[in-house]
Design a protein around this motif. Structure first.
Motif, PDB file in Angstrom:
ATOM      1  N   GLN A   1       4.576   4.037  -7.331  1.00  0.00           N
ATOM      2  CA  GLN A   1       3.555   3.439  -8.197  1.00  0.00           C
ATOM      3  C   GLN A   1       4.201   2.532  -9.233  1.00  0.00           C
ATOM      4  O   GLN A   1       3.670   1.465  -9.538  1.00  0.00           O
ATOM      5  CB  GLN A   1       2.742   4.567  -8.873  1.00  0.00           C
ATOM      6  CG  GLN A   1       1.423   4.125  -9.448  1.00  0.00           C
ATOM      7  CD  GLN A   1       0.408   3.703  -8.395  1.00  0.00           C
ATOM      8  OE1 GLN A   1       0.749   3.300  -7.292  1.00  0.00           O
ATOM      9  NE2 GLN A   1      -0.854   3.782  -8.735  1.00  0.00           N
ATOM     10  N   ALA A   2       5.342   2.937  -9.755  1.00  0.00           N
ATOM     11  CA  ALA A   2       6.047   2.114 -10.745  1.00  0.00           C
ATOM     12  C   ALA A   2       6.593   0.835 -10.102  1.00  0.00           C
ATOM     13  O   ALA A   2       6.479  -0.262 -10.666  1.00  0.00           O
ATOM     14  CB  ALA A   2       7.187   2.917 -11.368  1.00  0.00           C
ATOM     15  N   ILE A   3       7.163   0.960  -8.903  1.00  0.00           N
ATOM     16  CA  ILE A   3       7.741  -0.212  -8.214  1.00  0.00           C
ATOM     17  C   ILE A   3       6.644  -1.201  -7.815  1.00  0.00           C
ATOM     18  O   ILE A   3       6.757  -2.397  -8.074  1.00  0.00           O
ATOM     19  CB  ILE A   3       8.548   0.244  -6.976  1.00  0.00           C
ATOM     20  CG1 ILE A   3       9.786   1.030  -7.418  1.00  0.00           C
ATOM     21  CG2 ILE A   3       8.956  -0.938  -6.106  1.00  0.00           C
ATOM     22  CD1 ILE A   3      10.426   1.857  -6.320  1.00  0.00           C
ATOM     23  N   THR A   4       5.572  -0.680  -7.191  1.00  0.00           N
ATOM     24  CA  THR A   4       4.481  -1.590  -6.791  1.00  0.00           C
ATOM     25  C   THR A   4       3.806  -2.170  -8.032  1.00  0.00           C
ATOM     26  O   THR A   4       3.361  -3.317  -8.021  1.00  0.00           O
ATOM     27  CB  THR A   4       3.441  -0.881  -5.905  1.00  0.00           C
ATOM     28  OG1 THR A   4       2.954   0.276  -6.582  1.00  0.00           O
ATOM     29  CG2 THR A   4       4.014  -0.495  -4.557  1.00  0.00           C
ATOM     30  N   GLY A   5       3.756  -1.383  -9.102  1.00  0.00           N
ATOM     31  CA  GLY A   5       3.170  -1.881 -10.352  1.00  0.00           C
ATOM     32  C   GLY A   5       3.942  -3.073 -10.881  1.00  0.00           C
ATOM     33  O   GLY A   5       3.353  -4.063 -11.320  1.00  0.00           O
ATOM     34  N   ALA A   6       5.271  -2.983 -10.824  1.00  0.00           N
ATOM     35  CA  ALA A   6       6.111  -4.094 -11.297  1.00  0.00           C
ATOM     36  C   ALA A   6       5.891  -5.337 -10.422  1.00  0.00           C
ATOM     37  O   ALA A   6       5.773  -6.456 -10.928  1.00  0.00           O
ATOM     38  CB  ALA A   6       7.577  -3.679 -11.269  1.00  0.00           C
ATOM     39  N   LEU A   7       5.802  -5.101  -9.113  1.00  0.00           N
ATOM     40  CA  LEU A   7       5.561  -6.228  -8.192  1.00  0.00           C
ATOM     41  C   LEU A   7       4.188  -6.858  -8.448  1.00  0.00           C
ATOM     42  O   LEU A   7       4.044  -8.084  -8.452  1.00  0.00           O
ATOM     43  CB  LEU A   7       5.617  -5.725  -6.748  1.00  0.00           C
ATOM     44  CG  LEU A   7       6.852  -6.059  -5.926  1.00  0.00           C
ATOM     45  CD1 LEU A   7       6.780  -5.382  -4.566  1.00  0.00           C
ATOM     46  CD2 LEU A   7       7.004  -7.570  -5.756  1.00  0.00           C
ATOM     47  N   VAL A   8       3.195  -6.001  -8.647  1.00  0.00           N
ATOM     48  CA  VAL A   8       1.833  -6.491  -8.921  1.00  0.00           C
ATOM     49  C   VAL A   8       1.832  -7.357 -10.169  1.00  0.00           C
ATOM     50  O   VAL A   8       1.202  -8.419 -10.208  1.00  0.00           O
ATOM     51  CB  VAL A   8       0.838  -5.314  -9.087  1.00  0.00           C
ATOM     52  CG1 VAL A   8      -0.475  -5.781  -9.710  1.00  0.00           C
ATOM     53  CG2 VAL A   8       0.572  -4.648  -7.750  1.00  0.00           C
TER      54      VAL A   8
ATOM     55  N   VAL B   1      -1.307  -6.949  -0.131  1.00  0.00           N
ATOM     56  CA  VAL B   1      -0.734  -5.702   0.402  1.00  0.00           C
ATOM     57  C   VAL B   1      -0.331  -4.774  -0.754  1.00  0.00           C
ATOM     58  O   VAL B   1      -0.660  -3.585  -0.764  1.00  0.00           O
ATOM     59  CB  VAL B   1       0.492  -6.013   1.299  1.00  0.00           C
ATOM     60  CG1 VAL B   1       1.253  -4.740   1.652  1.00  0.00           C
ATOM     61  CG2 VAL B   1       0.056  -6.736   2.557  1.00  0.00           C
ATOM     62  N   VAL B   2       0.353  -5.342  -1.736  1.00  0.00           N
ATOM     63  CA  VAL B   2       0.914  -4.526  -2.816  1.00  0.00           C
ATOM     64  C   VAL B   2      -0.166  -4.071  -3.800  1.00  0.00           C
ATOM     65  O   VAL B   2      -0.198  -2.896  -4.192  1.00  0.00           O
ATOM     66  CB  VAL B   2       2.029  -5.307  -3.556  1.00  0.00           C
ATOM     67  CG1 VAL B   2       2.543  -4.517  -4.744  1.00  0.00           C
ATOM     68  CG2 VAL B   2       3.174  -5.609  -2.614  1.00  0.00           C
TER      69      VAL B   2
ATOM     70  N   GLY C   1      -3.441   0.123  -6.169  1.00  0.00           N
ATOM     71  CA  GLY C   1      -4.768   0.548  -6.618  1.00  0.00           C
ATOM     72  C   GLY C   1      -5.247   1.804  -5.916  1.00  0.00           C
ATOM     73  O   GLY C   1      -5.765   2.730  -6.540  1.00  0.00           O
ATOM     74  N   LEU C   2      -5.051   1.838  -4.599  1.00  0.00           N
ATOM     75  CA  LEU C   2      -5.543   2.994  -3.839  1.00  0.00           C
ATOM     76  C   LEU C   2      -4.698   4.241  -4.102  1.00  0.00           C
ATOM     77  O   LEU C   2      -5.237   5.353  -4.139  1.00  0.00           O
ATOM     78  CB  LEU C   2      -5.585   2.658  -2.344  1.00  0.00           C
ATOM     79  CG  LEU C   2      -6.690   1.662  -1.967  1.00  0.00           C
ATOM     80  CD1 LEU C   2      -6.507   1.153  -0.540  1.00  0.00           C
ATOM     81  CD2 LEU C   2      -8.071   2.284  -2.129  1.00  0.00           C
TER      82      LEU C   2
END
Lengths: 141, 147
Positions: A38-45, A88-89, A94-95
């Protein structure tokens, strides 16, 4: 009553040193690898959303792209993969977050497994929808 | 593809998988203000803004389907709806939600990875200031677009 942070401190091997002023509830519902995801995808988002907002709203005359401007934008060979990656990210992030919220209802282990599978299906359906939409627009004469 | 933290596939330390106090209290724990510290309030705010932004994401994807219909459908949507002052207010609300969720997410990640732990209040102040400035700039830009 001990929380997971106390339990981590007492775990064999000592885990790692944990901060005293920790707010455990901020990460408890996504323990272990899920929280890191969640932290990694959050940074990418954050990076991709910033690009998306600047490109689509802040540098465009009027703040929104008209149809021709949208087509010109997404047919750019750099933008198309970036916007696809964004979809994708951001849908994954979100989900996964929504899944954590649903788990807050205190589901059984079996129900949690079902919820996880449902969310994976929704995630894949979201990507399929977005990619189909992009394909329609990019290939339209 | 499935999340390995799911109950069937946990790989972390055994104790780390125990249900937390928050989870044992369920969603009711969100609104329980007893003994709640700043981090707890930030947690609730993160959940609420996250749900709002996720709702917007799917609404946004749905609206984008108008592009597949053709130029007329999309351009009339822009002209008749999106430049309406009500939508501009909603844009400001959306930007505020994104800033709160994003900046608080950075804070939680930093603290979660064991960074800047002793400076959480300073971090909150810094991110609050950055968020307020970006929101102000964004609002002015939305107003200029609406005008």
């Amino acid at each position: 009553m001990t929380g997971p942070v106390d339990e981590l401190r007492a775990a064999p091997g000592g885990a790692r040193e944990l901060p005293e002023r920790w707010a455990p509830e901020e990460r408890d519902t996504l323990p272990g690898v899920g929280w890191a995801w969640q932290a990694i995808t959050g940074a990418l988002v954050l990076v991709l959303l910033t690009l998306h907002m600047i490109a689509n709203h802040f540098v465009v005359q009027g703040g929104l792209r008209d149809y021709q401007q949208v087509i010109a934008y997404i047919t750019n060979p750099i933008i198309l993969p970036l916007e696809t990656l964004f979809l994708v990210v951001v849908s994954w992030h979100g989900l996964l977050g929504l899944r954590a919220v649903v788990f807050d209802f205190g589901l059984s282990a079996r129900a949690e497994r079902i919820v996880t599978r449902v969310f994976v299906v929704v995630w894949l359906a979201t990507i399929a929808y977005g990619v189909t939409l992009l394909a329609i627009l990019v290939t339209r004469p | 593809m499935t999340d390995r933290t799911a109950p069937t596939g946990r790989t972390a330390l055994p104790d780390a998988t125990a249900p937390s106090r928050a989870r044992r209290r369920g969603v009711a724990g969100w609104v329980d203000v007893r003994g709640r510290r700043l981090g707890g309030w930030a947690f609730i705010l993160n959940r609420v803004t996250g749900l709002g932004v996720l709702f917007y994401l799917y609404l946004h994807l749905l609206v984008l389907s108008q592009l597949a219909i053709g130029p007329g459908a999309w351009d009339s949507l822009l002209k008749n709806w999106f430049l309406n002052p009500v939508f501009l207010v909603l844009d400001v609300v959306l930007l505020a939600g994104l800033l709160i969720h994003g900046l608080n997410g950075i804070r939680v990640s930093l603290v979660g990875f064991g960074l800047v732990v002793s400076r959480q209040k300073a971090l909150l102040g810094a991110f609050g200031t950055i968020g307020a400035i970006v929101l102000l700039i964004g609002t002015l830009m939305f107003i200029s677009h609406g005008g």
